[in-house]
Write a protein that holds these residues in place. Structure first.
Motif, mmCIF file in Angstrom:
data_model
loop_
_atom_site.group_PDB
_atom_site.id
_atom_site.type_symbol
_atom_site.label_atom_id
_atom_site.label_comp_id
_atom_site.label_asym_id
_atom_site.label_seq_id
_atom_site.Cartn_x
_atom_site.Cartn_y
_atom_site.Cartn_z
ATOM 1 N N GLY A 128 -9.407 -20.492 -3.629
ATOM 2 C CA GLY A 128 -9.309 -21.041 -2.283
ATOM 3 C C GLY A 128 -10.581 -20.958 -1.471
ATOM 4 N N MET A 129 -11.562 -20.154 -1.905
ATOM 5 C CA MET A 129 -12.806 -19.968 -1.144
ATOM 6 C C MET A 129 -13.976 -20.179 -2.091
ATOM 7 S SD MET A 129 -11.721 -19.123 1.977
ATOM 8 C CE MET A 129 -13.168 -18.402 2.752
ATOM 9 N N THR A 130 -14.567 -21.373 -2.036
ATOM 10 C CA THR A 130 -15.624 -21.731 -2.966
ATOM 11 C C THR A 130 -16.864 -22.194 -2.214
ATOM 12 O OG1 THR A 130 -14.625 -23.934 -3.139
ATOM 13 C CG2 THR A 130 -14.040 -22.319 -4.841
ATOM 14 N N ARG A 131 -18.003 -22.218 -2.918
ATOM 15 C CA ARG A 131 -19.291 -22.450 -2.266
ATOM 16 C C ARG A 131 -19.467 -23.876 -1.771
ATOM 17 N NH1 ARG A 131 -24.338 -21.648 -5.925
ATOM 18 N NH2 ARG A 131 -25.272 -22.760 -4.193
ATOM 19 N N ASP A 132 -18.655 -24.809 -2.234
ATOM 20 C CA ASP A 132 -18.763 -26.181 -1.748
ATOM 21 C C ASP A 132 -18.076 -26.366 -0.398
ATOM 22 O OD1 ASP A 132 -16.298 -25.725 -2.996
ATOM 23 O OD2 ASP A 132 -16.014 -27.847 -3.472
ATOM 24 N N LYS A 133 -17.354 -25.327 0.062
ATOM 25 C CA LYS A 133 -16.618 -25.438 1.325
ATOM 26 C C LYS A 133 -16.974 -24.366 2.346
ATOM 27 C CE LYS A 133 -12.581 -27.439 -1.009
ATOM 28 N NZ LYS A 133 -11.136 -27.251 -1.342
ATOM 29 N N LEU A 139 -19.242 -15.687 1.203
ATOM 30 C CA LEU A 139 -18.800 -15.390 -0.162
ATOM 31 C C LEU A 139 -19.460 -14.125 -0.695
ATOM 32 C CD1 LEU A 139 -18.851 -19.021 -1.575
ATOM 33 C CD2 LEU A 139 -16.884 -17.749 -0.701
ATOM 34 N N HIS A 140 -20.751 -13.940 -0.398
ATOM 35 C CA HIS A 140 -21.417 -12.702 -0.818
ATOM 36 C C HIS A 140 -20.792 -11.496 -0.126
ATOM 37 C CE1 HIS A 140 -24.528 -14.045 -3.502
ATOM 38 N NE2 HIS A 140 -25.055 -14.881 -2.635
ATOM 39 N N LEU A 141 -20.450 -11.616 1.148
ATOM 40 C CA LEU A 141 -19.820 -10.507 1.873
ATOM 41 C C LEU A 141 -18.455 -10.179 1.280
ATOM 42 C CD1 LEU A 141 -20.853 -11.555 5.465
ATOM 43 C CD2 LEU A 141 -21.304 -9.309 4.454
ATOM 44 N N MET A 142 -17.703 -11.187 0.922
ATOM 45 C CA MET A 142 -16.405 -10.944 0.297
ATOM 46 C C MET A 142 -16.582 -10.173 -1.001
ATOM 47 S SD MET A 142 -14.664 -14.681 1.027
ATOM 48 C CE MET A 142 -13.168 -14.341 0.074
ATOM 49 N N ASN A 143 -17.621 -10.514 -1.752
ATOM 50 C CA ASN A 143 -17.902 -9.819 -3.009
ATOM 51 C C ASN A 143 -18.323 -8.373 -2.745
ATOM 52 O OD1 ASN A 143 -18.400 -9.317 -5.715
ATOM 53 N ND2 ASN A 143 -20.268 -10.526 -5.802
ATOM 54 N N ALA A 278 -8.211 -17.825 7.492
ATOM 55 C CA ALA A 278 -7.433 -16.940 8.362
ATOM 56 C C ALA A 278 -7.042 -15.665 7.627
ATOM 57 C CB ALA A 278 -6.190 -17.668 8.873
ATOM 58 N N GLN A 279 -6.646 -15.791 6.375
ATOM 59 C CA GLN A 279 -6.272 -14.607 5.603
ATOM 60 C C GLN A 279 -7.482 -13.728 5.337
ATOM 61 O OE1 GLN A 279 -4.314 -15.502 1.924
ATOM 62 N NE2 GLN A 279 -3.870 -13.371 1.436
ATOM 63 N N VAL A 280 -8.632 -14.357 5.027
ATOM 64 C CA VAL A 280 -9.857 -13.590 4.820
ATOM 65 C C VAL A 280 -10.210 -12.810 6.076
ATOM 66 C CG1 VAL A 280 -12.341 -13.785 4.403
ATOM 67 C CG2 VAL A 280 -10.739 -15.140 3.042
ATOM 68 N N TYR A 281 -10.062 -13.446 7.239
ATOM 69 C CA TYR A 281 -10.369 -12.763 8.503
ATOM 70 C C TYR A 281 -9.441 -11.564 8.700
ATOM 71 C CZ TYR A 281 -11.709 -12.047 13.328
ATOM 72 O OH TYR A 281 -12.197 -11.494 14.477
ATOM 73 N N THR A 298 -16.043 -17.635 9.732
ATOM 74 C CA THR A 298 -17.313 -18.324 9.509
ATOM 75 C C THR A 298 -18.204 -18.327 10.750
ATOM 76 O OG1 THR A 298 -16.313 -20.460 10.074
ATOM 77 C CG2 THR A 298 -16.309 -19.811 7.751
ATOM 78 N N ASP A 299 -17.747 -17.749 11.867
ATOM 79 C CA ASP A 299 -18.581 -17.674 13.064
ATOM 80 C C ASP A 299 -19.808 -16.808 12.806
ATOM 81 O OD1 ASP A 299 -16.726 -19.226 14.331
ATOM 82 O OD2 ASP A 299 -15.895 -17.602 15.576
ATOM 83 N N GLU A 300 -20.935 -17.201 13.371
ATOM 84 C CA GLU A 300 -22.176 -16.452 13.158
ATOM 85 C C GLU A 300 -22.044 -15.009 13.612
ATOM 86 O OE1 GLU A 300 -25.075 -17.179 11.773
ATOM 87 O OE2 GLU A 300 -24.699 -19.263 11.272
ATOM 88 N N ASP A 301 -21.419 -14.776 14.766
ATOM 89 C CA ASP A 301 -21.288 -13.410 15.273
ATOM 90 C C ASP A 301 -20.438 -12.562 14.334
ATOM 91 O OD1 ASP A 301 -22.843 -14.020 17.448
ATOM 92 O OD2 ASP A 301 -21.154 -14.305 18.825
ATOM 93 N N VAL A 302 -19.400 -13.144 13.782
ATOM 94 C CA VAL A 302 -18.550 -12.418 12.833
ATOM 95 C C VAL A 302 -19.337 -12.107 11.564
ATOM 96 C CG1 VAL A 302 -16.505 -12.586 11.362
ATOM 97 C CG2 VAL A 302 -16.407 -13.369 13.742
ATOM 98 N N LEU A 303 -20.091 -13.071 11.069
ATOM 99 C CA LEU A 303 -20.880 -12.835 9.860
ATOM 100 C C LEU A 303 -21.904 -11.719 10.086
ATOM 101 C CD1 LEU A 303 -21.468 -16.490 8.588
ATOM 102 C CD2 LEU A 303 -19.977 -14.763 7.585
#
Length: 318
Positions: A128-133, A139-143, A278-281, A298-303
């Motif tokens: 559900g979370m891929t680099r094309d989207k 994605l690196h943070l999730m890893n 939403a689930q990732v958040y 995906t917000d810059e401040d959140v990242l």
């Protein structure tokens, strides 16, 4: 940390190999142009590497072209490479899986350069979370967080080369980033290293030369073109430099999804256990206080907040 399985293949093509002779050097000459990686990242749909849009690799003489995307070949000879039975067998051994689906081939062309690669991991993907989207940074943070391992896709990478040196080793931290890496020195032509490069740090060793292009000349619009006996770096009509094939390090990365069995592949195909932003958040918020309510992952401040909690790792120097 348990050592990551690494399989070395030699030969990759020709007598004694699972695939008949393939002239990889001729494929590099037949294709192109190769894009500066700073431009490639955006063109490939990968948003900024880091919060704030700071990219990356414009000043590094590494150039790339896709030869296959989404399991679809884009250049002549790519289908045979996607279907390489030796790569598929090695991928099964790396992950202990039964179902292998090759999906990507990308070709790298690297002019002589000092080593600017201190060690990196490739871009991971999740159901559900891929680099094309979604942004590469996310994605690196999730890893790095380790919070999404249940959804992470096993992606096997096989790297093979047209490169006989000098220098330009392939470097792998197969026992973890806190332990000394293993170096694979040239000659690397017709060899392959197969492993999990989304979780294993790896790097390209220096192969500097006075003839290498200056960083100031490497713009997002510069491209590498094959010349028949080597490669030329150009920006529009301006020729920045020319190099013989023997001075240019070419590598090919083959990537495939590996599933434990058909049931795992069906879970992926049916999207029955996908993540969404939403689930990732929510998962991040459960493990990190201070995330703003009502924000997007995906917000810059959140990242930035997530990056402060799970910073980019730098492995033991090579």
């Amino acid at each position: 940390m348990t050592a990551v399985p690494v399989i070395e293949m030699q030969p990759v093509f020709g007598p004694g190999a699972a695939l008949p002779a393939t002239d990889l050097a001729a494929m590099f000459q037949a294709n192109g142009p190769y894009w500066n990686q700073g431009r490639y990242l955006s063109a490939a749909g990968a948003a900024s590497q880091m919060p704030g849009g700071g990219a990356s690799t414009v000043g590094v003489p590494w150039y790339r072209q896709d030869w296959a995307i989404g399991s679809k070949p884009l250049v002549a000879g790519a289908q045979e490479l996607l279907d390489h039975p030796g790569f598929a067998d090695a991928a099964k051994s790396v992950f202990g899986g039964r179902v292998v689906r090759p999906h990507t081939l990308y070709a790298n062309v690297q002019m002589p350069a000092m080593s600017t690669d201190m060690g990196h991991t490739d871009v991971p993907e999740f159901r559900g979370m891929t680099r094309d989207k979604y942004p590469v940074a996310l994605l690196h943070l999730m890893n790095r967080s380790g919070l999404f391992a249940r959804w992470q896709l096993d992606i096997c990478t096989a790297v093979t080369w047209v490169w006989d040196g000098p220098r330009g080793d392939f470097v792998l931290w197969s026992s973890g980033p806190g332990n000394p890496p293993i170096r694979y020195p040239p000659p690397l032509s017709n060899r392959a290293i197969v492993s999990d490069n989304d979780r294993m740090f790896h790097a390209v060793g220096a192969f500097e030369s006075p003839t290498g292009p200056p960083s100031a000349s490497l713009t997002p619009t510069s491209e590498v073109f094959a010349t028949g006996d080597g490669f030329a770096l150009r920006d529009g009509e301006m020729v920045i430099g020319r190099w013989p094939s023997t001075a240019v390090r070419c590598s090919l990365s083959w990537k495939a999804y590996v599933f434990a069995d058909e049931a795992a592949a069906q879970t992926y195909d049916g999207h029955t256990d996908d993540l969404d932003p939403a689930q990732v958040y929510r998962v991040f918020a459960e493990n990190l206080e201070g995330l703003p309510s009502g924000a997007s992952v995906t917000d810059e401040d959140v990242l930035r907040l997530l990056t402060a909690r799970w910073p980019k790792l730098v492995p033991v120097p090579h």
